[in-house]
Design an enzyme around this catalytic site. Structure first.
Site, PDB file in Angstrom:
ATOM      1  N   ALA A 158      48.777  29.769  42.353  1.00 49.89           N
ATOM      2  CA  ALA A 158      49.301  31.044  42.838  1.00 49.89           C
ATOM      3  C   ALA A 158      48.411  31.655  43.928  1.00 49.89           C
ATOM      4  CB  ALA A 158      49.443  31.994  41.662  1.00 49.89           C
ATOM      5  N   HIS A 159      48.844  32.792  44.413  1.00 46.34           N
ATOM      6  CA  HIS A 159      48.123  33.483  45.495  1.00 46.34           C
ATOM      7  C   HIS A 159      46.711  33.863  45.063  1.00 46.34           C
ATOM      8  CE1 HIS A 159      50.423  37.316  44.027  1.00 46.34           C
ATOM      9  NE2 HIS A 159      49.861  36.681  43.048  1.00 46.34           N
ATOM     10  N   ASN A 160      45.788  33.717  45.989  1.00 46.30           N
ATOM     11  CA  ASN A 160      44.409  34.190  45.825  1.00 46.30           C
ATOM     12  C   ASN A 160      43.612  33.417  44.777  1.00 46.30           C
ATOM     13  OD1 ASN A 160      45.941  36.150  47.202  1.00 46.30           O
ATOM     14  ND2 ASN A 160      44.564  37.797  46.635  1.00 46.30           N
ATOM     15  N   SER A 216      44.846  35.166  41.537  1.00 46.87           N
ATOM     16  CA  SER A 216      43.475  35.671  41.584  1.00 46.87           C
ATOM     17  C   SER A 216      42.547  35.040  40.550  1.00 46.87           C
ATOM     18  CB  SER A 216      43.447  37.198  41.437  1.00 46.87           C
ATOM     19  OG  SER A 216      44.221  37.786  42.462  1.00 46.87           O
TER      20      SER A 216
END
Lengths: 337, 337, 337
Positions: free
Chosen positions: C236-238, C256
């Protein structure tokens, strides 16, 4: 897009504290922001992070006096930040037109404001609404239809007859309308149950990458307006998902299960077939709902088989104490002297 | 395809009750059916649903007297419905020929009855059997081969050397023959173990969308005849799957594990490496079989680590009572007065 | 590539026993090997398997006297076999050049030693380093960049701005840089949180088929050097993944979360958002780490929620005895006569 702090405050319904003529033209994290980027801070905990940022303008809750900043005071800074982004961020929109390499059936009806990228295949009787963007390698099967301002990223497959509402965004590699997984065993082999239904996706749905959504077997697979679906999700034949539900990555929903509105399925959740997930339910990550079960309105459940969160936590805590209990029972069983 | 009720009864070995000259030309759910659609009803529970249908002909079990219907009496109406569908439903078959945009190596051997769609890439020494349909954006790597009447939906990748039997159907986005995931750690990095084996898919296999099947590392990844594989399934290097097994969505089978015939893996099951799943085993949804384990013939197992279903259920019920047990033990431990 | 046993021994730092002029030109399993194939044997258990092989040369540990073989004695035969394979196996490298059907923006910077296959789309400002291979149907979005000797198998999508280091291999159907899954709910709908960050993949990373890696929302999704990622993985993102970590098939890592170096996630693992997985951690198959948790350096954990392996095993053993405990407590509760 550049706005003044005043204009942004008006758009967001925010209270302005500071220089209303400050220009805002982007969004960023406080630590990466330039002067004209908008940043947000959720709570006093991050006050310093915002103050040390180069950004001139900050979205903040009431009662957070940030030094040397223009503050837009709102109830929910993160929400306001997301809303502001819809105004501030440029949307990359290719110039309308059909790329010369695309193969488009003469019976397709495509509005002139549509972009069709390289190597797109559009079969017979396909319809595409105003302002839609169909990127490279998309395949739109016979009779599929796409509403206004949809965006299909590269390499999306729509099987014949799939229907998308308006402003639907579909990410790369996703397949919509493939055959459901239904067989009947007999005479030593699996006979395919007919998979000739349809799939209908409502307005403002967003679907991630490499997700699969099967057509109905005889009926319809239906995703209502505003639903957001992550990457690598599986949605089986005849599933229905109510408006504004959220389906996180790698979750699977089996045949004929229904989700009501505002349901949240966290990552890697499994919903077996013929389940009924009522309004507002949250299923925790990796939770599993067995075949035919109903999860009642508003419940939060976890585990496999999924049970109410409080029960799961109690059982889990008790399980942690279980190895010790065995010893305690043994002590009790010893004859007392 | 239109048949009379008589013809259909003969094809299915059904007993006919009613008008043998009724025409049947499609299949549907009772509530959506038109007069010429065939419908089925499994049990007396759905009798009314069938009676109220517009369909003239109904597949039903013995002893279900439906008013004003032509009844085809069979032991297993759903099975008969699936079989009838193979006769009644039109299969969309594009006109044979190679689309002008396809790029086909001169050394490829492609029968004249084959359809090759737009933007297909066919590399050296590929073989494609009679009546196969290869849709848009398929990539057939060097030396891969495809048997008679296979159907590859848009955007299927076969790596070099992958072999498909006859009548194999592969849905959009699936990748067959990619490198297995095998490394040996040494000198501070992962060295790739050679992934130079092959993959062989038997006759009448169907594979869903966005599934991945790796080639063998040094040996073979083998899927036997009649196996059905759902969407987003992972099949690792050197796995073998016995005939007529069923692998539901999002299940993963790790390296060198073998499934015997007629195994069923429900959704999101994980089979670790070097497992042996014997004939007729059923692993329940989200179940996990640890590395190297054998699941004995005919067992139904659930949970992680997977155990026999009855045991799982007993443990699960006991777990529900566990928080209460803690209190009972505390009571027992209190000195009695 | 053909080498003498002497040359191979020198390359591997192996002690040679037998005929140093034996030619080795491939690798195989003992039972499939031809005379010139290299085979390996890990332990005395497989001694016979090696002796009965047709291979002339065998990698073996100290103290395994194989009859009629040229033996290359090494500490870790499997590692040596993998290393030897990098020398012995031919890498299929297409002749450099850009296929006439590829669509390449004039602003793209592509080294002359690069291969670009049929139907590739390369957008503005893309950069591709020396010796890279970009196979059919790849899509390289605006400003993406690809280092030296990367290999993109057919049908890889890079969204705008995605950056790959050198010698990165990406398998078919994988999507890098799609929008992260982030929304803020308000006013009855989900507002998309901006997903305008980047994704950076380090040197020597290998990524399997149909995997998805999202761009950062405002920051960066980062995969460090030497990481190996299997098929159908979601990142996923980050997220950040430290060097030489291993992520097995169908695992998902939520927004994250960070993995330090040398972490191993087995198959179908779920890491929720904002977790911190420290150096050298191993999470067992199907394990789940809840939101915000830290797993300390070097731990092996299993289960959902993930706990140390020994604890998991103890609890699991106790759970197996639990149904019996209920009866024992009942006995204790009975009034004694």
């Amino acid at each position: 897009m550049a706005l003044t702090a005043n204009e942004l405050a008006e758009f967001l319904g925010a209270k302005l504290m500071g220089d209303g003529s400050s220009i805002v033209s982007g969004v960023a994290l406080p630590e990466n922001a330039k002067a004209q980027d908008l940043v947000y801070v959720d709570s006093a905990r991050y006050e310093l992070r915002a103050e040390e940022s180069s950004a001139n303008c900050v979205l903040a809750p009431e009662g957070l006096p940030l030094k040397n900043k223009t503050i837009l005071v709102v109830d929910n800074p993160k929400l306001a930040f997301a809303k502001a982004s819809t105004r501030l961020l440029p949307t990359y929109l290719p110039t309308p037109g059909i790329h010369s390499s695309a193969i488009v059936a003469s019976s397709a009806r495509i509005m002139s404001s549509v972009f069709v990228g390289p190597f797109v295949v559009i079969e017979d009787e396909v319809e595409i609404g105003e302002g839609a963007v169909i990127e490279a390698f998309c395949f739109l099967g016979r009779g599929s239809s796409i509403g206004e301002r949809c965006r299909l990223h590269p390499r999306v497959t729509l099987y014949a007859g799939a229907k998308l509402g308006s402003r639907v965004e579909v990410h790369s590699g996703t397949v919509i309308g493939s055959d459901g997984f239904g067989y009947v065993f007999g005479e030593g082999r699996h006979w395919k149950f007919p998979q000739i239904g349809t799939v209908e996706i409502g307005d403002d749905v967003e679907i991630g990458s490499n997700t699969t959504i099967d057509r109905g077997s005889l009926g319809v697979t239906r995703i209502e307006a505003g639903v957001k679906i992550d990457n690598l999700v599986q949605i089986a034949h005849n599933v229905s998902i109510g408006a504004h539900s959220i389906v996180a990555s790698q979750t699977g929903i089996s045949g004929s299960s229904s989700l009501a509105e505002n349901v949240t399925l966290a990552g890697q959740v499994g919903i077996a077939d013929h389940c009924k997930i009522e309004e507002g339910v949250l299923v925790g990550a990796q939770g599993g709902v067995p075949s035919g079960k109903t999860i009642r309105k508003g419940q939060t459940v976890w585990g496999t088989p999924a049970r109410p969160l409080e029960k799961f936590k109690k059982q889990y805590a008790a399980l942690a104490s279980l190895p010790g209990l065995v010893g305690r029972i043994e002590s009790l069983e010893k004859p007392k002297r």
